[in-house]
Design an enzyme around this catalytic site. Structure first.
Site, PDB file in Angstrom:
ATOM      1  N   ARG A 158      37.603  29.919 -44.322  1.00  0.00           N
ATOM      2  CA  ARG A 158      37.496  31.013 -44.745  1.00  0.00           C
ATOM      3  C   ARG A 158      38.938  31.961 -45.006  1.00  0.00           C
ATOM      4  NH1 ARG A 158      34.411  34.476 -40.020  1.00  0.00           N
ATOM      5  NH2 ARG A 158      35.747  34.074 -38.268  1.00  0.00           N
TER       6      ARG A 158
ATOM      7  N   ASP B 138      29.153  35.941 -28.330  1.00  0.00           N
ATOM      8  CA  ASP B 138      29.240  37.023 -29.261  1.00  0.00           C
ATOM      9  C   ASP B 138      29.732  38.178 -28.263  1.00  0.00           C
ATOM     10  OD1 ASP B 138      28.388  35.863 -31.344  1.00  0.00           O
ATOM     11  OD2 ASP B 138      26.204  36.319 -31.373  1.00  0.00           O
TER      12      ASP B 138
ATOM     13  N   TYR C  46      30.303  29.997 -25.526  1.00  0.00           N
ATOM     14  CA  TYR C  46      30.628  30.890 -26.625  1.00  0.00           C
ATOM     15  C   TYR C  46      29.792  32.076 -26.299  1.00  0.00           C
ATOM     16  CZ  TYR C  46      30.780  32.842 -31.154  1.00  0.00           C
ATOM     17  OH  TYR C  46      30.942  33.676 -32.185  1.00  0.00           O
TER      18      TYR C  46
ATOM     19  N   GLU D 176      41.881  30.810 -42.510  1.00  0.00           N
ATOM     20  CA  GLU D 176      41.655  30.302 -41.303  1.00  0.00           C
ATOM     21  C   GLU D 176      41.336  28.885 -41.401  1.00  0.00           C
ATOM     22  OE1 GLU D 176      37.616  31.158 -38.366  1.00  0.00           O
ATOM     23  OE2 GLU D 176      38.875  32.825 -38.883  1.00  0.00           O
TER      24      GLU D 176
ATOM     25  N   ARG E  95      20.883  28.949 -35.223  1.00  0.00           N
ATOM     26  CA  ARG E  95      20.891  30.532 -35.226  1.00  0.00           C
ATOM     27  C   ARG E  95      21.198  30.923 -36.677  1.00  0.00           C
ATOM     28  NH1 ARG E  95      25.919  33.181 -33.123  1.00  0.00           N
ATOM     29  NH2 ARG E  95      27.601  31.860 -33.925  1.00  0.00           N
TER      30      ARG E  95
ATOM     31  N   ARG F 299      16.332  34.262 -44.975  1.00  0.00           N
ATOM     32  CA  ARG F 299      15.664  35.141 -45.345  1.00  0.00           C
ATOM     33  C   ARG F 299      14.992  34.853 -46.565  1.00  0.00           C
ATOM     34  NH1 ARG F 299      20.102  38.726 -43.931  1.00  0.00           N
ATOM     35  NH2 ARG F 299      19.968  38.831 -41.540  1.00  0.00           N
TER      36      ARG F 299
ATOM     37  N   ARG G 166      37.177  23.511 -29.580  1.00  0.00           N
ATOM     38  CA  ARG G 166      37.750  23.514 -31.005  1.00  0.00           C
ATOM     39  C   ARG G 166      38.620  24.766 -31.179  1.00  0.00           C
ATOM     40  NH1 ARG G 166      38.684  19.962 -34.602  1.00  0.00           N
ATOM     41  NH2 ARG G 166      37.792  21.183 -36.455  1.00  0.00           N
TER      42      ARG G 166
END
Length: 369
Positions: free
Chosen positions: A279, A349, A347, A299, A171, A175, A248
């Site tokens: 990050r 979104d 999971y 994080e 995913r 580009r 996780r």
């Protein structure tokens, strides 16, 4: 007699959407959450005028107009576009992989030049990819895999890329345009004033009890509701009688800094394996803040153990098999519906979580959104 038509376990997006629509349909509803706040993992809290994403960065994006229209009933969204930066060995690269990334990596200026290099590097994968490393190389070649995929992914999942399924990387956008927008979705933004404010609006007029454990409540009031919408972990509901599903987890370190602008962007990924965090989030940039101070969060990915917050389900064959056994067990619970990412061991979104909630609302309440 039951006190409520519905008991909703969990005050995140799924629970809030269901509770809102159930109340609108004339049902009596109680929402409980074991935490001391609503909004689940999208919870935001204000620090020095900055909305801090307590459980990691959450950028709302969707191509589903009905979902976008729905959240805009409860909040005004800004025009934030997710354009994270990746840092590797002191050099910054644009994410997702696009012509800006390829130009920085190889000095190319046209899509044809970038495609030629990637096509050449893809040749080392001669059969269908069987793991994440092979899938990544087949997508973007060896150079970008080594610099911008391998270290970050192995930190995130705590496993070698050769031991991770190819599906994880599929995913990731690639580009051949100079476009730093991470998402391809038509709609994108952050609710002005934070997600907590949005969820508060969804739960307006609904009774909510925080710091409330489902088991404790049911022990005290076993007939409290006719129906239960259970958004907690499905294995926890059954007291782990078949075993524990694996996840996780994440750990966060948040600091208030006496700086106006620490990193110039909301999210910087740290792609070297040797850097322990994945990050750094600078929260003010989600809402284009100009405060004299800033809040950052490092994080860290973490192994999950019982008692830790479950973030990412490990949807490997072993865990999927165990989950299906719990699904079979759940069919015996006629008045309980398992929902959300934890109830469905999946999971989501945010927009997909709401779309799934809409399906549940239609099934339970005969209300189509």
């Amino acid at each position: 007699m039951s006190s409520y038509d519905y008991l909703v376990v969990g005050a995140g997006l799924t629970g809030a959407a269901f509770a809102h629509e159930a109340k609108a349909a004339g049902k009596s509803v109680l929402v409980i959450d074991r935490r001391d706040h609503i909004a689940g993992n999208v919870y935001t809290r204000e620090v020095e005028g900055i909305q801090v994403h307590q459980y990691g960065a959450h950028i709302f994006h969707t191509s589903m107009k009905n979902v976008w229209d729905y959240v805009n009933r409860f909040a005004e969204f800004n025009n934030y576009i997710n354009s994270p930066v990746a840092l590797y060995k002191g050099v910054t690269y644009n994410m997702p992989f696009n012509m800006n990334t390829f130009s920085k990596m190889w000095g190319v200026v046209t899509p044809a030049q970038a495609q030629e290099i990637i096509d050449a590097q893809r040749q080392e994968i001669t059969s269908q990819p069987t793991n994440l490393e092979e899938q990544a190389i087949s997508l973007v070649g060896r150079d970008i895999y080594e610099a911008l995929v391998k270290g970050y992914t192995e930190k995130q999942w705590g496993r070698d890329c050769k031991d991770l399924p190819a599906s994880i990387i599929k995913r990731l956008p690639v580009r051949f345009t100079y476009d730093n927008n991470y998402f391809n979705d038509r709609y994108q933004g952050i609710p002005i004033g934070g997600y907590t404010k949005m969820v508060e609006a969804m739960l307006e007029g609904v009774e909510v009890r925080l710091n409330c454990e489902y088991r404790d409540l049911i022990a005290q009031e076993p007939q409290i509701a006719d129906r239960v919408i259970y958004c907690g972990p499905i294995d926890a509901y059954f007291e782990y009688k078949l075993g524990r599903l694996e996840y996780r987890s994440l750990r966060f370190e948040t600091e208030l800094l006496a700086e106006q602008n620490h990193q110039g962007v909301a999210v910087v990924n740290y792609n070297e394996r040797e850097v322990p965090w994945t990050r750094i989030i600078e929260h003010k940039h989600f809402e284009f803040g100009i405060q004299p101070v800033t809040v950052i969060t490092r994080e860290y990915p973490a192994d999950w153990a019982p008692g830790d917050e479950p973030y990412y389900p490990l949807n490997d064959a072993k865990n999927e098999s165990l989950y299906q056994r719990y699904v079979e067990l759940s069919k015996q619970e006629g008045s309980v519906v398992f929902a959300g990412r934890l109830g469905g061991y999946k999971y989501y979104d945010m927009d997909k979580a709401l779309a799934a909630a809409f399906d549940l609302i239609e099934q339970e309440l005969q209300v189509r959104l």
